[in-house]
Design a protein around this motif. Sequence first.
Motif, PDB file in Angstrom:
ATOM      1  N   VAL A 205       0.876  -1.304   0.007  1.00 39.91           N
ATOM      2  CA  VAL A 205       0.108  -0.153   0.433  1.00 39.91           C
ATOM      3  C   VAL A 205       0.819   1.248  -0.062  1.00 39.91           C
ATOM      4  N   ILE A 206       0.551   1.828  -1.001  1.00 40.36           N
ATOM      5  CA  ILE A 206       1.194   3.457  -0.978  1.00 40.36           C
ATOM      6  C   ILE A 206       0.315   4.360  -0.651  1.00 40.36           C
ATOM      7  N   SER A 207       0.663   5.040   0.780  1.00 42.76           N
ATOM      8  CA  SER A 207      -0.658   5.765   1.352  1.00 42.76           C
ATOM      9  C   SER A 207      -0.080   7.225   1.293  1.00 42.76           C
ATOM     10  N   ASP A 208      -0.846   7.973   0.537  1.00 44.89           N
ATOM     11  CA  ASP A 208      -0.551   9.599   0.469  1.00 44.89           C
ATOM     12  C   ASP A 208      -1.089  10.170   1.477  1.00 44.89           C
ATOM     13  N   GLU A 209      -0.647  10.602   2.477  1.00 43.73           N
ATOM     14  CA  GLU A 209      -1.198  11.322   3.715  1.00 43.73           C
ATOM     15  C   GLU A 209      -0.812  12.707   3.784  1.00 43.73           C
ATOM     16  N   VAL A 210      -0.678  13.514   2.656  1.00 40.03           N
ATOM     17  CA  VAL A 210       0.126  14.973   2.742  1.00 40.03           C
ATOM     18  C   VAL A 210      -0.939  15.796   3.485  1.00 40.03           C
ATOM     19  N   TYR A 211      -2.470  15.613   3.636  1.00 39.50           N
ATOM     20  CA  TYR A 211      -3.410  16.364   4.140  1.00 39.50           C
ATOM     21  C   TYR A 211      -3.600  15.776   5.735  1.00 39.50           C
ATOM     22  N   GLU A 212      -2.796  15.189   6.170  1.00 36.83           N
ATOM     23  CA  GLU A 212      -3.109  14.375   7.319  1.00 36.83           C
ATOM     24  C   GLU A 212      -3.605  15.181   8.736  1.00 36.83           C
ATOM     25  N   HIS A 213      -3.182  16.772   8.508  1.00 35.19           N
ATOM     26  CA  HIS A 213      -3.377  17.695   9.536  1.00 35.19           C
ATOM     27  C   HIS A 213      -4.503  18.451   9.113  1.00 35.19           C
ATOM     28  N   LEU A 214      -5.021  18.276   7.819  1.00 40.42           N
ATOM     29  CA  LEU A 214      -6.078  19.185   7.304  1.00 40.42           C
ATOM     30  C   LEU A 214      -7.140  18.293   7.417  1.00 40.42           C
ATOM     31  N   ILE A 215      -7.895  18.097   8.443  1.00 42.21           N
ATOM     32  CA  ILE A 215      -9.088  17.185   8.739  1.00 42.21           C
ATOM     33  C   ILE A 215     -10.046  17.579   9.699  1.00 42.21           C
ATOM     34  N   LEU A 297      -4.166  25.627  12.820  1.00 40.34           N
ATOM     35  CA  LEU A 297      -4.098  25.454  11.428  1.00 40.34           C
ATOM     36  C   LEU A 297      -5.583  24.984  10.984  1.00 40.34           C
ATOM     37  N   THR A 298      -5.835  23.663  11.677  1.00 36.54           N
ATOM     38  CA  THR A 298      -7.186  23.109  11.228  1.00 36.54           C
ATOM     39  C   THR A 298      -8.382  23.951  11.451  1.00 36.54           C
ATOM     40  N   ALA A 299      -8.356  24.640  12.662  1.00 34.87           N
ATOM     41  CA  ALA A 299      -9.367  25.587  13.014  1.00 34.87           C
ATOM     42  C   ALA A 299      -9.663  26.565  11.914  1.00 34.87           C
TER      43      ALA A 299
END
Length: 396
Positions: A205-215, A297-299
């Motif tokens: 599995v190649i897991s692209d998580e570049v938006y990990e903190h934008l949730i 950042l997220t808020a």
Amino acid sequence: MSETDSMASRQWLPPHLRSLGTTIFAEMSALALASNSINLGQGFPDTDGPEVVREAAVTALREGKGNQYPPGIGIPELRRAIAQHQERWYGQVVDPDTQVLVTAGATEAIAGAILALVDEGDEVIALEPYYDSYAACIAMARGVRVPVTLRTPNFRIDVDALRAAVTPRTKVLLINSPHNPTGMALTDNERQAICDVAIENDLVVISDEVYEHLIFDDRTHRPLATMPGMADRTVTISSGGKTFSFTGWKIGWAIASPSLINAVRTTKQFLTYVSGGPFQYAIAQALALPDEYYASLTAGLQAKRDLLAQGLSDLGLDVCVPEGTYFITTDIRPLGFEDGLEFCRALPKLASVVAIPHQVFYDNVDVGKPLVRWAFCKQDSVLQDALNRLSVLKAN
Ligand code: PMP
Ligand code: GLN
């Protein structure tokens, strides 16, 4: 590049690369500049990240840190910071010396991983719409992409379709969550289903998580690599671009088992060898910023999402409210348009705004045709200005 230049360049390309063309992001950003439009197309923030991080880059440059080739796998300070980040946020323990590889953005990590793992004719299952570099890298590896289509309104994963997509030639599952361009973030059930399929069929599995903190909305991100049975079969990819709002620095990374990291390193070393020396020092410091930085950042982005989603909905568009990333997808049909690519090419003239058509990210082009992506990582005043300009569409 003009259409004619682009056609002419094709004759030089081998057949398996002829469909690649110019990226939609380059095309639409150039259109925004040329037409003086507000650019809600290419995903980059219009304000830089934290001053301390910028200063850290300046200090590194002045002190001669990273001005000469850094180590091929990345400076130890950054590799340690990446490992600490994984433990701090996800409880994932990785060895910074053998399991972390620093790359030229997530883009190079994706290219390195695909070129390392995919042989001619191997099938790569990916969520469609695809981030555009996936299709290009699979083509460069002479692999075969196999889509699992995400559909409106919620872009949930059709687990039966995922299972049905696996064949004896399947080598890799390429997953992206939070997902560009749809804004979908995996649910626990979807995450489990992906892991089951990977384990049952012995897939990487190649897991692209570049938006990990934008949730958003109190959802939490969980790397696929932290799921039972996944650590040794997953290449996790991320970068500092989105998390710290310095998309131009291109500091990315891959995290995996030592043997998988070595495989990715083998290809990566002949792509760029190394890049971004002084910025590596700065991103190492950025990763250690306190929790409040990440929370704000997220808020901040969630508030921008709400502003743009409400505004687009008031215009009469069908809005798919994203669970993560900094992109909103809309269906343009309620405004009387059918084709997103035509719409986006006309939008600078109609309203002096630029957006991205979904359809370029699909093999099943018809599914993406009426969908358009809008970036909300912009100052509130810019979003408001864009909405005011877009109000001319209401009359259509
Ligand atoms: N993956 C996805 C899903 C993206 O949206 C992007 C663009 N930001 C990238 C990878 C590339 O990231 P980078 O700019 O770090 O190369
Ligand atoms: N990831 C950015 C987006 O989706 C674009 C990056 C690029 O231009 N290649 O908008």
